[in-house]
Design an enzyme around this catalytic site. Sequence first.
Site, short mmCIF file in Angstrom:
data_model
loop_
_atom_site.label_atom_id
_atom_site.label_comp_id
_atom_site.label_asym_id
_atom_site.label_seq_id
_atom_site.Cartn_x
_atom_site.Cartn_y
_atom_site.Cartn_z
N HIS A 70 -5.45 9.00 4.78
CA HIS A 70 -5.71 7.56 4.56
C HIS A 70 -6.66 7.07 5.65
O HIS A 70 -6.26 6.37 6.58
CB HIS A 70 -4.36 6.82 4.62
CG HIS A 70 -4.39 5.42 4.12
ND1 HIS A 70 -3.43 4.48 4.47
CD2 HIS A 70 -5.26 4.76 3.31
CE1 HIS A 70 -3.69 3.33 3.89
NE2 HIS A 70 -4.80 3.47 3.18
N ASP A 78 -11.38 4.10 2.86
CA ASP A 78 -9.94 4.18 2.62
C ASP A 78 -9.38 5.60 2.64
O ASP A 78 -8.26 5.80 3.09
CB ASP A 78 -9.60 3.53 1.27
CG ASP A 78 -8.12 3.17 1.13
OD1 ASP A 78 -7.58 2.51 2.04
OD2 ASP A 78 -7.50 3.57 0.14
N SER A 116 -2.14 0.33 5.56
CA SER A 116 -2.72 -0.60 4.60
C SER A 116 -2.89 -1.98 5.22
O SER A 116 -2.00 -2.49 5.90
CB SER A 116 -1.80 -0.69 3.38
OG SER A 116 -1.68 0.59 2.79
N SER A 155 -4.84 -10.15 -2.47
CA SER A 155 -5.94 -10.24 -3.44
C SER A 155 -7.06 -9.30 -2.98
O SER A 155 -7.22 -9.03 -1.80
CB SER A 155 -6.43 -11.67 -3.56
OG SER A 155 -6.77 -12.21 -2.30
N ARG A 156 -7.86 -8.83 -3.93
CA ARG A 156 -8.78 -7.74 -3.65
C ARG A 156 -10.11 -7.91 -4.37
O ARG A 156 -10.20 -8.60 -5.38
CB ARG A 156 -8.15 -6.41 -4.12
CG ARG A 156 -6.81 -6.06 -3.45
CD ARG A 156 -6.93 -4.95 -2.48
NE ARG A 156 -5.77 -4.76 -1.65
CZ ARG A 156 -5.71 -3.87 -0.65
NH1 ARG A 156 -6.76 -3.11 -0.39
NH2 ARG A 156 -4.63 -3.74 0.09
N CYS A 189 -4.78 -2.96 7.62
CA CYS A 189 -4.83 -2.98 9.09
C CYS A 189 -6.23 -2.71 9.63
O CYS A 189 -6.39 -2.36 10.80
CB CYS A 189 -3.84 -1.98 9.66
SG CYS A 189 -2.13 -2.51 9.44
N GLY A 190 -7.27 -2.84 8.80
CA GLY A 190 -8.61 -2.86 9.34
C GLY A 190 -9.54 -1.71 9.01
O GLY A 190 -10.62 -1.61 9.60
N ARG A 221 1.35 -2.62 -4.37
CA ARG A 221 2.03 -1.35 -4.58
C ARG A 221 3.55 -1.53 -4.44
O ARG A 221 4.02 -2.32 -3.64
CB ARG A 221 1.55 -0.31 -3.56
CG ARG A 221 0.16 0.26 -3.89
CD ARG A 221 -0.25 1.34 -2.89
NE ARG A 221 -0.38 0.79 -1.56
CZ ARG A 221 0.50 0.91 -0.61
NH1 ARG A 221 1.60 1.63 -0.81
NH2 ARG A 221 0.32 0.36 0.57
N LYS A 246 -4.51 6.33 -4.57
CA LYS A 246 -3.42 6.78 -3.71
C LYS A 246 -2.63 7.92 -4.37
O LYS A 246 -2.22 8.87 -3.71
CB LYS A 246 -2.51 5.61 -3.34
CG LYS A 246 -3.22 4.51 -2.55
CD LYS A 246 -3.92 5.09 -1.36
CE LYS A 246 -4.84 4.19 -0.59
NZ LYS A 246 -4.45 2.92 -0.14
N TYR A 286 -1.55 -2.94 -11.22
CA TYR A 286 -2.16 -3.36 -9.96
C TYR A 286 -2.50 -2.21 -9.03
O TYR A 286 -1.66 -1.37 -8.71
CB TYR A 286 -1.24 -4.34 -9.19
CG TYR A 286 -2.05 -5.26 -8.30
CD1 TYR A 286 -2.50 -6.49 -8.77
CD2 TYR A 286 -2.41 -4.88 -7.02
CE1 TYR A 286 -3.28 -7.31 -7.97
CE2 TYR A 286 -3.19 -5.69 -6.22
CZ TYR A 286 -3.62 -6.91 -6.70
OH TYR A 286 -4.40 -7.73 -5.91
P1 GTP Z 1 -6.19 -1.31 2.71
O1 GTP Z 1 -7.31 -1.48 1.75
O2 GTP Z 1 -4.94 -2.00 2.30
O3 GTP Z 1 -5.93 0.13 3.06
O4 GTP Z 1 -6.57 -2.13 4.06
P2 GTP Z 1 -7.61 -1.86 5.25
O5 GTP Z 1 -6.99 -0.97 6.29
O6 GTP Z 1 -8.94 -1.46 4.74
O7 GTP Z 1 -7.69 -3.31 5.96
P3 GTP Z 1 -8.90 -4.37 5.98
O8 GTP Z 1 -10.09 -3.86 6.76
O9 GTP Z 1 -9.15 -4.84 4.62
O10 GTP Z 1 -8.23 -5.52 6.85
C1 GTP Z 1 -7.04 -6.16 6.48
C2 GTP Z 1 -6.90 -7.45 7.22
O11 GTP Z 1 -6.95 -7.22 8.63
C3 GTP Z 1 -8.00 -8.44 6.89
O12 GTP Z 1 -7.44 -9.71 6.72
C4 GTP Z 1 -8.88 -8.41 8.11
O13 GTP Z 1 -9.53 -9.63 8.33
C5 GTP Z 1 -7.91 -8.07 9.23
N1 GTP Z 1 -8.60 -7.34 10.33
C6 GTP Z 1 -9.42 -6.27 10.20
N2 GTP Z 1 -9.92 -5.89 11.40
C7 GTP Z 1 -9.41 -6.75 12.31
C8 GTP Z 1 -9.56 -6.88 13.73
O14 GTP Z 1 -10.28 -6.13 14.40
N3 GTP Z 1 -8.86 -7.89 14.32
C9 GTP Z 1 -8.05 -8.73 13.61
N4 GTP Z 1 -7.40 -9.69 14.28
N5 GTP Z 1 -7.91 -8.65 12.27
C10 GTP Z 1 -8.57 -7.67 11.63
C1 SPV Z 2 -3.55 0.27 0.36
O1 SPV Z 2 -2.52 -0.36 0.10
O2 SPV Z 2 -3.63 1.06 1.33
C2 SPV Z 2 -4.75 0.08 -0.47
C3 SPV Z 2 -4.62 -0.71 -1.69
O3 SPV Z 2 -5.79 0.62 -0.14
S1 SPV Z 2 -3.96 0.20 -3.02
O4 SPV Z 2 -5.06 0.78 -3.77
O5 SPV Z 2 -3.22 -0.75 -3.84
O6 SPV Z 2 -3.09 1.24 -2.52
MN MN Z 3 -5.54 1.81 1.80
#
Ligand code: GTP
Ligand code: SPV
Ligand code: MN
Length: 608
Positions: free
Chosen positions: A251, A298, A273, A389-390, A275-276, A83, A231, A222
């Site tokens: 979110h 999400d 984003s 990457s996704r 962050c888990g 983004r 979003k 993207y």
């Molecule tokens: P968006 O799709 O961008 O909104 O991201 P998201 O908030 O869904 O994050 P996602 O769960 O995909 O995690 C992003 C990264 O954080 C990944 O590389 C995970 O491995 C890492 N991660 C998730 N949960 C934890 C955790 O509890 N501890 C640690 N150390 N890393 C974590």
């Molecule tokens: C984020 O960035 O919080 C995502 C990926 O979930 S995107 O759809 O690119 O916004």
């Molecule tokens: Mn997101």
Amino acid sequence: MSLAEMTRTDSPAPDGAHPSVVEWVDDIARVTEPDHIVWCNGSPAEWDALARQMVASGTLTRLNADHRPYSFLARSDPNDVARVEERTFICSATPEEAGPTNNWREPGEMRATLGRLFHGSMRGRTMYVIPFSMGPLGSPLSKLGVQVTDSPYVVASMGIMTRMGTAALELIGDRTQWVRAVHSVGAPLEAGQDDVPWPCNETKYITHFPESREIWSFGSAYGGNALLAKKAFALRIASVIARDEGWLAEHMLIIKVTNPRGRVFHVAAAFPSACGKTNLAMMQPTIPGWKVETVGDDIAWLGLGDDGRLRAINPEAGFFGVAPGTGISSNPTAIDTIWGNTIFTNVALRDDGDVWWEGLTSTAPDHLIDWEGKHWSPASGRPAAHPNSRFTVAARQCPTISDDWEDPQGVVIDAIIFGGRRATNVPLVVEARDWEHGVYLGATISSEQTAAAEGTVGELRRDPFAMLPFCGYNMADHWAHWLSVGQRLRKSGTVPRIFQVNWFRKDQDGKFLWPGFGENSRVLEWMLERVDGQVAAKESPLGLLPTDDGLNLDGLDLNGAQVAELFAIDTEAWKTEADATEQFFATFDGRVPEAVQKQLAVLRSKLG
Ligand code: GTP
Ligand code: SPV
Ligand code: MN
């Protein structure tokens, strides 16, 4: 005959299309001048034809079906990987309505700019019309939209991420409010000009007109830049609709949690984003007797039900999840979900025709084709998969998908979590003293920036409600709106508890103190035992903390010093945080609600 009429004859609007949609599509075609117009019906045959076309054109690589049935790899242009927040605009009537955290542009000026950019931008291409529903088809909580795009990759992705096609189109009637979303990669083709696998434009505009519920996106294919249901609609435009109608677009992931006594809870959690959210949404608890099921990963739309309780739906139909860090040990559910029928974008390709990324397995293969299409080995000294990457996959493929994930009335939310990525200061878990304090916790989230958006990874920034890039109106008004929702909930006597968590605190050596992932179930246990009135908490300046033996740490390899560090409150550092918060609040020119300001004063007095 107008050009639009000429082009429409090669793919007429379906019988069920409402004239308001047909006229709008005509208008856009008149501006963008596509060679063809295709109205998408959302069928598997249509999706398959698009996939075949993209394999032939080089946009997609078909993965080896023995390893990854009916799955594809896309490699984006190396300059189109996340983004672009700097190029994301909110064109409300006044700058105050957009607020200091958004890039505001004067609507008339922006319309003129967009008119120039989109003029002829689809020449040589096909314009696809994609009607979609956010939320279950026909649910009172769902909203409809139509996106036009000249990117078949976007069509295929939207087909996974939303309920897309004729059924959604037919729900648009005389009185239906529907969101108009225009997308062009901004790469018109001259006659005879060869296309590239990932057309895009260096110039990018991700533009929102909140008043007219319109989105115009130019130059990128993207993720959130281009899949406009996500979003742009479900957060930026929906947050404005929600403000006007009295609900919330956030979110947030949504989970259903069952405790060992069989009591069912639903939890919504906001993390910035990457962050888990996806990980928590698919978590497999390590503690016995607890079960977590997935409702969404999400976005959550939350509102008061007829019973006065806070209810939430996941408006999406798929996951657009971060690949790196997703592996058997961290997120086995995601690994099971993406067994097939998945589009991967910017991951690495194995010699056996399957995919790989950092964290999928503990050791990397000896040879890969990296996300840029170059040869790669562990000695290359660069990641094989792009950090953003996704995978794109249907939610129904998730083995932990909850039986109520498409409940048209939404699920009742018992607890709300705010989190961020903080190496220091923020404890593992804190419970808000009340709704107002919870709103303060959400308003003051800071988080280290990730690769999900262009920018410097690791830099600490304010990300209130994890909505910094996603709130379509003044952020301070968003906090006021939360306060008013809290007041309405109080009338029905069912105010969800609010918590703050931080899985990412680090020790002096820069190692995560908390094991995270499935072990986060221990924190869920504490929070939900609090909701159920089963466990005590102790006061702290930041809010309520677990008592010394309150958090279940059985079987964890954590010593007393590490646990103390996870919960340590450094008074001086928190006074500095309070000063930074005061400065942040000052940027809103007096719009921060009194009740939120008061929480800052309370924090300061408790810090002494
Ligand atoms: P968006 O799709 O961008 O909104 O991201 P998201 O908030 O869904 O994050 P996602 O769960 O995909 O995690 C992003 C990264 O954080 C990944 O590389 C995970 O491995 C890492 N991660 C998730 N949960 C934890 C955790 O509890 N501890 C640690 N150390 N890393 C974590
Ligand atoms: C984020 O960035 O919080 C995502 C990926 O979930 S995107 O759809 O690119 O916004
Ligand atoms: Mn997101």
